[in-house]
Design a protein around this motif. Structure first.
Motif, PDB file in Angstrom:
ATOM      1  N   ASN A   1      64.028  -0.219  43.777  1.00 43.79           N
ATOM      2  CA  ASN A   1      63.479  -0.917  44.944  1.00 43.79           C
ATOM      3  C   ASN A   1      64.481  -0.899  46.089  1.00 43.79           C
ATOM      4  N   ILE A   2      64.011  -0.672  47.283  1.00 41.18           N
ATOM      5  CA  ILE A   2      64.781  -0.877  48.508  1.00 41.18           C
ATOM      6  C   ILE A   2      64.010  -1.896  49.342  1.00 41.18           C
ATOM      7  N   ALA A   3      64.659  -3.021  49.654  1.00 41.06           N
ATOM      8  CA  ALA A   3      63.976  -4.140  50.309  1.00 41.06           C
ATOM      9  C   ALA A   3      64.665  -4.486  51.622  1.00 41.06           C
ATOM     10  N   LEU A   4      63.861  -4.694  52.663  1.00 42.93           N
ATOM     11  CA  LEU A   4      64.359  -5.078  53.983  1.00 42.93           C
ATOM     12  C   LEU A   4      63.715  -6.402  54.381  1.00 42.93           C
ATOM     13  N   GLY A   5      64.534  -7.328  54.897  1.00 43.69           N
ATOM     14  CA  GLY A   5      63.969  -8.611  55.299  1.00 43.69           C
ATOM     15  C   GLY A   5      65.034  -9.584  55.744  1.00 43.69           C
ATOM     16  N   MET A   6      64.855 -10.849  55.366  1.00 36.61           N
ATOM     17  CA  MET A   6      65.752 -11.926  55.745  1.00 36.61           C
ATOM     18  C   MET A   6      66.160 -12.706  54.500  1.00 36.61           C
ATOM     19  N   SER A   7      67.365 -13.275  54.553  1.00 35.28           N
ATOM     20  CA  SER A   7      67.863 -14.104  53.457  1.00 35.28           C
ATOM     21  C   SER A   7      68.241 -15.479  53.982  1.00 35.28           C
ATOM     22  N   TRP A   8      67.958 -16.484  53.177  1.00 34.68           N
ATOM     23  CA  TRP A   8      68.317 -17.873  53.495  1.00 34.68           C
ATOM     24  C   TRP A   8      69.260 -18.372  52.411  1.00 34.68           C
ATOM     25  N   LYS A   9      70.479 -18.782  52.803  1.00 33.14           N
ATOM     26  CA  LYS A   9      71.497 -19.223  51.849  1.00 33.14           C
ATOM     27  C   LYS A   9      72.082 -20.557  52.324  1.00 33.14           C
ATOM     28  N   PRO A  10      71.417 -21.670  51.972  1.00 31.14           N
ATOM     29  CA  PRO A  10      71.927 -22.977  52.406  1.00 31.14           C
ATOM     30  C   PRO A  10      73.181 -23.398  51.651  1.00 31.14           C
ATOM     31  N   LYS A  11      73.358 -22.902  50.413  1.00 29.12           N
ATOM     32  CA  LYS A  11      74.523 -23.220  49.599  1.00 29.12           C
ATOM     33  C   LYS A  11      75.037 -21.947  48.933  1.00 29.12           C
ATOM     34  N   ASP A  12      76.299 -21.992  48.480  1.00 33.67           N
ATOM     35  CA  ASP A  12      76.864 -20.826  47.805  1.00 33.67           C
ATOM     36  C   ASP A  12      76.142 -20.530  46.493  1.00 33.67           C
ATOM     37  N   TRP A  13      75.513 -21.544  45.897  1.00 31.12           N
ATOM     38  CA  TRP A  13      74.905 -21.378  44.581  1.00 31.12           C
ATOM     39  C   TRP A  13      73.388 -21.168  44.649  1.00 31.12           C
ATOM     40  N   PHE A  14      72.848 -21.022  45.849  1.00 33.53           N
ATOM     41  CA  PHE A  14      71.393 -20.862  45.974  1.00 33.53           C
ATOM     42  C   PHE A  14      71.074 -19.973  47.170  1.00 33.53           C
ATOM     43  N   ASP A  15      70.209 -18.984  46.958  1.00 29.36           N
ATOM     44  CA  ASP A  15      69.763 -18.157  48.073  1.00 29.36           C
ATOM     45  C   ASP A  15      68.378 -17.594  47.785  1.00 29.36           C
ATOM     46  N   VAL A  16      67.647 -17.334  48.857  1.00 28.66           N
ATOM     47  CA  VAL A  16      66.295 -16.775  48.781  1.00 28.66           C
ATOM     48  C   VAL A  16      66.221 -15.582  49.718  1.00 28.66           C
ATOM     49  N   SER A  17      65.726 -14.445  49.207  1.00 30.10           N
ATOM     50  CA  SER A  17      65.541 -13.249  50.027  1.00 30.10           C
ATOM     51  C   SER A  17      64.047 -12.969  50.154  1.00 30.10           C
ATOM     52  N   ILE A  18      63.596 -12.865  51.386  1.00 30.99           N
ATOM     53  CA  ILE A  18      62.193 -12.571  51.666  1.00 30.99           C
ATOM     54  C   ILE A  18      62.137 -11.188  52.305  1.00 30.99           C
ATOM     55  N   SER A  19      61.483 -10.251  51.618  1.00 35.82           N
ATOM     56  CA  SER A  19      61.484  -8.847  52.053  1.00 35.82           C
ATOM     57  C   SER A  19      60.050  -8.347  52.183  1.00 35.82           C
ATOM     58  N   PRO A  20      59.473  -8.427  53.383  1.00 30.47           N
ATOM     59  CA  PRO A  20      58.094  -7.958  53.571  1.00 30.47           C
ATOM     60  C   PRO A  20      57.967  -6.441  53.556  1.00 30.47           C
ATOM     61  N   LEU A  21      59.108  -5.736  53.634  1.00 34.32           N
ATOM     62  CA  LEU A  21      59.113  -4.279  53.575  1.00 34.32           C
ATOM     63  C   LEU A  21      59.924  -3.854  52.354  1.00 34.32           C
ATOM     64  N   THR A  22      59.235  -3.596  51.257  1.00 33.67           N
ATOM     65  CA  THR A  22      59.884  -3.221  50.002  1.00 33.67           C
ATOM     66  C   THR A  22      59.194  -1.990  49.427  1.00 33.67           C
ATOM     67  N   GLY A  23      59.965  -0.945  49.215  1.00 31.18           N
ATOM     68  CA  GLY A  23      59.420   0.276  48.643  1.00 31.18           C
ATOM     69  C   GLY A  23      60.247   0.742  47.466  1.00 31.18           C
ATOM     70  N   GLY A  24      59.594   1.326  46.475  1.00 30.13           N
ATOM     71  CA  GLY A  24      60.323   1.801  45.312  1.00 30.13           C
ATOM     72  C   GLY A  24      59.450   2.639  44.400  1.00 30.13           C
ATOM     73  N   PHE A  25      60.078   3.138  43.328  1.00 32.57           N
ATOM     74  CA  PHE A  25      59.388   3.987  42.377  1.00 32.57           C
ATOM     75  C   PHE A  25      59.462   3.381  40.976  1.00 32.57           C
ATOM     76  N   THR A  26      58.373   3.535  40.246  1.00 35.53           N
ATOM     77  CA  THR A  26      58.384   3.360  38.806  1.00 35.53           C
ATOM     78  C   THR A  26      58.446   4.760  38.205  1.00 35.53           C
ATOM     79  N   ILE A  27      59.428   5.000  37.339  1.00 33.57           N
ATOM     80  CA  ILE A  27      59.693   6.341  36.818  1.00 33.57           C
ATOM     81  C   ILE A  27      59.548   6.336  35.306  1.00 33.57           C
ATOM     82  N   CYS A  28      58.932   7.380  34.762  1.00 34.82           N
ATOM     83  CA  CYS A  28      58.812   7.545  33.315  1.00 34.82           C
ATOM     84  C   CYS A  28      58.954   9.036  33.008  1.00 34.82           C
ATOM     85  N   THR A  29      60.051   9.421  32.376  1.00 32.09           N
ATOM     86  CA  THR A  29      60.335  10.833  32.124  1.00 32.09           C
ATOM     87  C   THR A  29      59.743  11.340  30.812  1.00 32.09           C
TER      88      THR A  29
END
Length: 330
Positions: free
Chosen positions: A179-207
């Motif tokens: 996954n490659i995700a682009l967006g914003m992160s909210w980190k009110p404390k060192d021990w807690f953070d939330v990343s909101i990424s409305p633009l996320t693209g990636g691959f599921t791979i099975c060889t």
């Protein structure tokens, strides 16, 4: 006599004056030399990196002799590497983490067979840039990768030659998730953070060909299945860490993803990882790890052997382990 006294006093006065001038010159030269000497306290370069590596080795053994309740002799060995490299300077930050887990189980009822008990590769990297000096929000870009090291089997059976075989369930890069995700992160404390990424693209791979259908790969015109599937959607990632005197530590991460290209906000993928550590002594700990996965693209047989695509996967591991930590100086 007066003349001699006057001469002596004059000589003494001249000597004291000369000594005072010399002392002033020496003091001035010393002050100038001190001013020219660079301040050693300012020559130490600041360190913007904080690095650490935890090595964990767990062992469990059960031996039964004339045990009326029954059971089998077993040996369980597991290893884990948890490496972190975090950079922070000014408004910019860059955090990296690699988690590698592998374990196997030997049981007397399946002699000459090592069964895999734990297997995981998880890499994540996140770049952030604060919107302001005292802001809790940051622009963010992240990458993550999940897979496993080796093949996994189920429903083991022994043939006439004594060789074990089973149903293949997974393998190296089968599946793998990126996954490659682009967006914003909210980190009110060192021990807690939330990343909101409305633009996320990636691959599921099975060889592995025979597993592609089970992991939601799209079919080709000839009836075979593609080795990868592209997904584009939105992702939310939540990290929480609670530490009490560095003896008891609880970490959790929740990742929820919805695919804009396939039933958005209805057909969602969820990963929830938990890690609880209680440090008993300097090099020993009790650890409880749990992993929960809900992925409607994966086909799993239920208890009755019926293929389903809406089952929740859950795994937990509890044990006493030896742990050794290498960390950069604070």
């Amino acid at each position: 006599m007066k003349k001699i006294t006057i001469v002596l006093l004059s000589a003494l006065s001249l000597s004291l004056t000369t000594y005072a001038q010399d002392a002033q010159q020496i003091a001035a030269q010393a002050a100038a030399a001190m001013a020219a000497t660079p301040d050693q306290t300012n020559t130490v370069k600041p360190s913007y990196w904080k690095n650490s590596i935890d090595f964990t080795l767990g062992f469990n053994q059960t031996s039964l002799t004339n045990w009326a309740a029954g059971g089998y002799n077993t040996i369980n060995l597991s290893a884990n590497i948890d490496a972190k490299a975090n950079y922070a300077k000014g408004l910019m930050s860059w955090s990296n983490r690699m988690q590698l887990d592998y374990g196997f189980l030997w049981s007397a009822d399946k002699s000459n067979l090592l069964q895999k008990s734990n297997d995981r590769i998880y890499l994540e990297s996140k770049w952030g840039y604060k919107t302001g000096q005292n802001s809790k929000w940051s622009y963010s870009a992240s990458f993550d990768f999940r897979s496993q090291f080796s093949n996994s089997f189920d429903n083991y059976q022994k043939d006439e030659t004594g060789k074990w075989s089973g149903d293949l369930k997974s393998g190296f890069i089968s599946p793998a998730y990126t996954n490659i995700a682009l967006g914003m992160s909210w980190k009110p404390k060192d021990w807690f953070d939330v990343s909101i990424s409305p633009l996320t693209g990636g691959f599921t791979i099975c060889t592995i060909d025979e597993l592609r259908k089970n992991y939601g790969m799209l079919a080709n015109e000839d009836g075979s299945y593609k080795s990868s599937k592209f997904q584009f959607g939105a992702q939310i990632k939540i990290n929480f860490k609670l530490a009490i005197n560095e003896v008891f530590v609880y970490e959790t991460q929740i990742v929820a993803f919805t695919d804009y290209l396939d039933n958005p906000f209805k057909k969602n993928r969820i990963n929830w990882d938990n890690k609880v550590t209680w440090k008993m002594a300097k090099y020993f700990k009790i650890g409880l790890d749990t992993w929960l996965i809900y992925d409607p693209n994966i086909t799993i047989n239920d208890k009755n052997g019926i293929p389903c695509t809406s089952l929740t996967q859950f795994k937990e591991s509890l044990g006493i382990s030896f742990i050794y930590t290498i960390a950069s100086k604070k």
